[in-house]
Design an enzyme around this catalytic site. Sequence first.
Site, PDB file in Angstrom:
ATOM      1  N   HIS A   9      55.027 -18.988   2.426  1.00  0.00           N
ATOM      2  CA  HIS A   9      55.785 -19.769   0.953  1.00  0.00           C
ATOM      3  C   HIS A   9      57.188 -18.942   0.134  1.00  0.00           C
ATOM      4  O   HIS A   9      57.068 -18.217   0.272  1.00  0.00           O
ATOM      5  CB  HIS A   9      53.750 -19.604  -0.108  1.00  0.00           C
ATOM      6  CG  HIS A   9      54.173 -18.414  -0.627  1.00  0.00           C
ATOM      7  ND1 HIS A   9      54.903 -18.396  -1.535  1.00  0.00           N
ATOM      8  CD2 HIS A   9      52.792 -17.430   0.028  1.00  0.00           C
ATOM      9  CE1 HIS A   9      54.288 -16.872  -2.028  1.00  0.00           C
ATOM     10  NE2 HIS A   9      52.714 -16.947  -1.276  1.00  0.00           N
ATOM     11  N   HIS A 151      51.176 -16.501   4.326  1.00  0.00           N
ATOM     12  CA  HIS A 151      51.900 -15.549   2.685  1.00  0.00           C
ATOM     13  C   HIS A 151      52.137 -14.775   4.289  1.00  0.00           C
ATOM     14  O   HIS A 151      52.103 -14.660   5.482  1.00  0.00           O
ATOM     15  CB  HIS A 151      50.444 -15.391   2.225  1.00  0.00           C
ATOM     16  CG  HIS A 151      49.463 -16.368   1.493  1.00  0.00           C
ATOM     17  ND1 HIS A 151      49.474 -16.893   0.393  1.00  0.00           N
ATOM     18  CD2 HIS A 151      48.434 -17.483   2.155  1.00  0.00           C
ATOM     19  CE1 HIS A 151      49.474 -17.858  -0.431  1.00  0.00           C
ATOM     20  NE2 HIS A 151      48.280 -18.430   0.958  1.00  0.00           N
TER      21      HIS A 151
END
Length: 211
Positions: A9, A151
């Site tokens: 992200h 992530h």
Amino acid sequence: MVQLYVVRHGETETNHQGRINGFSTDLSLNDAGKKEVTFLANNMDINEFDEVYTSPLKRAKETAEILNNGVHEIKEDNRLQEINYGIWDGQPSAEIRDKYPDAFDENLFTLPNYIKYAKDGESFAHVYKRVNDFIKEMATKGDKKILIVCHGFISRAFYKNMTHVPDISSIIQPDNAGVAKYRINNGIPYVVYYNRVRDLDYTAMGAPIHG
């Protein structure tokens, strides 16, 4: 042959402030993060992908939405959510490292023993298992190109599971909006690239990983 594009992200304020950014720090992207992801989106063709998966956390979902640009259904998968650092989530990384230096490696990443100190922290082994379960499912998809938004620790877990590297400390964390590309061909995983920050269509051949 399945092609997996694993994207970390974009930046959040906890990233910018140097705080531990785990499962419980469920923040949206900051302005810098939106710019990073928009830059990435402008250097890819979402229409070339067959499926899009994302972690359910806000920062990943927002990243996936920017990259997807309304083209595909975005599928949320809990196996992609960031490691849960328990009571360490959201705390200043430097302060935690000063207090528990034996829980960090030389690159300032947490070690598996961090759960001795972080109440309700998730074990590395549990993360590896859920990521591996996801990879095994993706490997059954056939000839598909799949975009996966997750992530930092999860990106490292993907690489560890694909390469069977014994120590995750040898794997750097990708930059915000960094991309890894993998191929799975007849059950054999290939790493094409890791932590690229611009062009998802880079086509250099990867080396097969055995073991």
